[in-house]
Motif scaffolding. Structure first.
Motif, short mmCIF file in Angstrom:
data_model
loop_
_atom_site.label_atom_id
_atom_site.label_comp_id
_atom_site.label_asym_id
_atom_site.label_seq_id
_atom_site.Cartn_x
_atom_site.Cartn_y
_atom_site.Cartn_z
N GLN A 20 5.95 -0.77 -10.58
CA GLN A 20 5.84 -1.93 -11.46
C GLN A 20 6.32 -3.19 -10.74
O GLN A 20 5.67 -4.24 -10.79
N ILE A 21 7.45 -3.08 -10.07
CA ILE A 21 8.00 -4.22 -9.32
C ILE A 21 7.01 -4.68 -8.26
O ILE A 21 6.73 -5.87 -8.11
N ALA A 22 6.47 -3.70 -7.52
CA ALA A 22 5.54 -4.02 -6.43
C ALA A 22 4.26 -4.66 -6.95
O ALA A 22 3.79 -5.68 -6.42
N PHE A 23 3.68 -4.08 -7.99
CA PHE A 23 2.41 -4.59 -8.52
C PHE A 23 2.57 -6.01 -9.05
O PHE A 23 1.76 -6.90 -8.76
N GLU A 24 3.60 -6.23 -9.83
CA GLU A 24 3.79 -7.56 -10.41
C GLU A 24 4.00 -8.60 -9.32
O GLU A 24 3.39 -9.68 -9.34
N ALA A 25 4.87 -8.31 -8.37
CA ALA A 25 5.16 -9.28 -7.32
C ALA A 25 3.96 -9.53 -6.42
O ALA A 25 3.65 -10.68 -6.08
N PHE A 26 3.27 -8.47 -6.05
CA PHE A 26 2.14 -8.59 -5.12
C PHE A 26 1.01 -9.41 -5.73
O PHE A 26 0.50 -10.36 -5.11
N TRP A 27 0.61 -9.07 -6.97
CA TRP A 27 -0.54 -9.75 -7.56
C TRP A 27 -0.19 -11.13 -8.09
O TRP A 27 -1.03 -12.04 -8.05
N LYS A 28 1.04 -11.30 -8.54
CA LYS A 28 1.44 -12.65 -8.98
C LYS A 28 1.53 -13.60 -7.80
O LYS A 28 1.27 -14.80 -7.92
N ASN A 29 1.87 -13.04 -6.63
CA ASN A 29 1.86 -13.88 -5.42
C ASN A 29 0.45 -14.33 -5.10
O ASN A 29 0.21 -15.49 -4.75
N ALA A 47 9.08 2.57 -11.78
CA ALA A 47 9.74 1.27 -11.84
C ALA A 47 9.48 0.48 -10.56
O ALA A 47 9.22 -0.73 -10.60
N ASP A 48 9.53 1.16 -9.42
CA ASP A 48 9.25 0.50 -8.16
C ASP A 48 7.79 0.07 -8.06
O ASP A 48 7.47 -0.99 -7.52
N ASN A 100 0.82 -1.21 0.00
CA ASN A 100 0.00 0.00 0.00
C ASN A 100 0.85 1.26 0.00
O ASN A 100 0.48 2.28 -0.57
N LYS A 101 2.01 1.18 0.64
CA LYS A 101 2.90 2.32 0.65
C LYS A 101 3.64 2.45 -0.68
O LYS A 101 3.78 3.55 -1.23
N LEU A 102 4.10 1.33 -1.23
CA LEU A 102 4.86 1.36 -2.48
C LEU A 102 4.02 1.76 -3.69
O LEU A 102 4.53 2.35 -4.64
N ARG A 103 2.73 1.44 -3.65
CA ARG A 103 1.89 1.78 -4.81
C ARG A 103 1.71 3.29 -4.94
O ARG A 103 1.29 3.78 -5.98
#
Length: 623
Positions: free
Chosen positions: A230-239, A227-228, A218-221
């Motif tokens: 993108q990293i957060a969204f992909e990792a969070f939702w793919k998890n 770029a950060d 929630n903080k990173l979004r």
């Protein structure tokens, strides 16, 4: 030096992920005080044992409820007393559990209560069928004869209104016994999502590594670094996608429970079973979905403004929470948030503001995130003889300030209702619950805009307010449409798998965000977002965020314009509890939710904000 080193190590160890602390590292003044409910666990156990000892006495009323008004009153007062204490017992366990969802002790206490309450429900299954065995005129005569029954008149009348959905005593016993397994899907969901699902570790653009918990995401979004994000969204939702089958089974089980109860009570659908007892026409729900779909161009205008301000060639879903004004980071300490919220609420008068101040200073609020703590925020006003409580996960963003104001709205409605109404009439419906919360958000926004001169800060606040339209009106209606669709699918006999839920959710999401027109591009991995929404386990709750938002916009406008009697009517509304039906309560306060007027006014207000934003942007571009 050694002492300083040890101190620094202690601080380092206390801070786990992305600034999240262990609970014992948070100052007591920033944690709620649950001893106001029970001094300790021993006191809770004593209260529980007392309730358990009283419960079998309900059977002494069997066969007497229609014999005399005195017997009916005695039964209802007995049940009320037990219900009030049972609510307090349950709140103590649930909020202790929410402090650290990894600790199974309080969950076990909660489960033991569920068993106890189910047993009582079985014993009390005779009550409704016995009352309904006579004509309403008999009960009406009892009410005239026995003054104490006046506080139960509405509930009794509602019981007769729903008579066709009542069952025989043996059937009521069976349905009551099934409550032992109701809510299991929701319980598993909360435990798995908040306590047991592993959080991925990600490496950000500066090579720092963080554990991507819900709080960290929630903080990173909101990071300005795309770029950060993108990293957060992909990792969070793919998890989440790794567990889509599990989440699919949980939600499917929850939907089946809603449908089982609806069909058992002979309703035509799950949505009718949810809305009808609250006297809310299904047409109100459908009208909201239809109106929002007709006004998606206004939402797409908002997305176009977001794209313009971010300066991106293609707006993506991962951009929606990013700051849109460079070098403006709306950060506020909790002390600053308190000041802003208190001053914004001044139009509601001294009693309102003083009580909010009391909530802050007397530890009604659990402020900061800690490891294992339930995510999100809520207000719980169910402990009638105590005071409401608020759970937050304050991260110093403006959104957190708004959340604080929002939850205090709930708290104050509970406070005024519990103070004004007797217990049987103190429980307001969810349809009006979100009016009080979103009303406060309107006042906070108005306060902030009036006190800001800088164009960049004003732009940031205006966009944040527009984000509120997005999050409360459009996003919650999007959720409502999804919830309606998945219930309809199961009612048709279709199973819900994780993949199918993602397909349904993805199609609705793409429609709302104009994916086909490239208004906002929805990456495929976002389709799993449904798995992160706890409100889908709350049986047609989310639509009320949207309807309440439109109602609160109209009511707040009256207060801010100093319309004669507006404040008094609003405070009377907050104090009404469940003494009348929600549509009637809102009409008395000054807004008619059976018409499209509140929705139309809300869209006009949204367009007005967008006009103001575009005026400022055009002025800045000419410089």
């Amino acid at each position: 030096m050694k002492r300083l080193l040890l101190l620094n190590m202690a601080i380092f160890l206390a801070i786990t992920v992305f600034g999240q602390k262990e609970r014992n590292a948070i100052d007591d003044k920033d944690k709620w005080n649950l001893s106001h409910l029970y001094q300790n666990e021993k006191a809770w156990e004593e209260a529980r044992d007392k309730v358990v000892a009283e419960m079998p006495k309900i059977e002494q009323f069997k066969g007497k409820l229609t014999k005399s008004s005195a017997d009916l009153l005695a039964c209802l007062e007995f049940s009320t007393k037990l219900d009030k204490e049972a609510s307090r017992l349950f709140i103590y366990t649930s909020m202790n559990s929410d402090q650290d969802t990894r600790d199974s002790k309080f969950m076990a206490m909660q489960q033991s209560l569920e068993q106890i309450f189910a047993d009582f429900g079985t014993k009390a299954a005779f009550v409704n069928p016995e009352i309904l065995s006579v004509d309403w005129k008999v009960i009406e005569g009892f009410i005239k004869e026995q003054k104490g029954l006046a506080v139960y008149e509405k509930d009794l009348h509602d019981m007769f209104k729903q008579k066709e959905h009542s069952l025989s005593e043996p059937e009521e016993r069976i349905l009551s016994r099934s409550s032992m397994i109701s809510g299991v899907a929701n319980d598993i969901y909360g435990t798995f999502k908040d306590a047991e699902m592993p959080a991925p570790e990600v490496t950000l653009s500066d090579n720092s590594k963080i554990k991507l918990t819900a709080s960290a995401f929630n903080k990173l979004r909101t990071s300005p670094n795309r770029a950060d994000r993108q990293i957060a969204f992909e990792a969070f939702w793919k998890n989440f996608n790794n567990y889509k089958a599990t989440y699919g089974q949980m939600l499917y089980g929850n939907v089946k429970e809603h449908i089982y109860r609806a069909q058992s009570r002979k309703y035509g659908s799950a949505i009718e079973a949810s809305l009808s007892p609250k006297d809310i026409p299904v047409a109100v729900y459908q009208s909201l979905v239809d109106n929002v779909n007709k006004n998606l161009p206004a939402f797409h205008r908002y997305l176009a403004i977001k794209k313009r301000m971010l300066g991106v060639d293609t707006l993506k879903y991962l951009d929606l929470y990013a700051p849109v004004v460079k070098n403006v980071d709306l950060k506020y300490t909790y002390a600053e948030a308190q000041k802003m919220v208190l001053e914004s609420l001044a139009p509601l008068g001294s009693e309102y503001v003083n009580t909010v101040n009391k909530a802050i200073n007397e530890r009604w609020i659990d402020v900061y995130p800690n490891t294992g703590k339930r995510s999100g925020a809520y207000s719980n006003g169910g402990a009638f003889d105590v005071h409401p409580y608020i759970l937050m996960n304050f991260n110093e963003s403006y959104s957190d300030v708004s959340t604080m104001s929002h939850e205090l709205g709930h708290t104050m409605q509970s406070y005024f209702s519990n103070k004004t109404q007797p217990y049987p009439l103190s429980h307001y419906t969810t349809f009006v619950a979100e009016v009080a919360s979103t009303f406060n958000e309107v006042l906070l926004f108005n306060y902030m805009i009036k006190n800001v001169k800088d164009d960049d800060i004003k732009l940031s606040l205006l966009m944040n307010w527009l984000d509120g339209f997005k999050g409360t009106l459009f996003r919650q209606t999007q959720f409502a449409e999804f919830e309606q669709k998945i219930h309809e699918e199961v009612e048709k006999g279709n199973p819900l798998t994780g993949d199918y839920l993602s397909e349904i959710y993805g199609n609705i999401l793409k429609k709302y965000y104009g994916n086909t027109q490239k208004t906002c591009v929805i990456d495929n991995y976002i389709k799993i977002e449904w798995a992160n929404i706890p409100h889908f386990y709350m049986n047609f709750y989310v639509y009320q965020y949207s309807t309440s938002f439109t109602a609160s916009m109209s009511l707040a406008e009256k207060v801010m314009n100093k319309e004669p009697g507006a404040v008094e009517k609003y405070l009377k509304f907050l104090s009404a509890g469940g003494s009348n039906y929600p549509i009637n309560l809102l009409k008395s306060a000054g807004v008619d939710m059976t018409t499209s007027v509140p929705f139309e006014k809300t869209i006009q207000a949204m367009n007005k904000v967008m006009d103001e934003i575009e005026t400022i942007l055009n002025k800045k571009e000419k410089r």
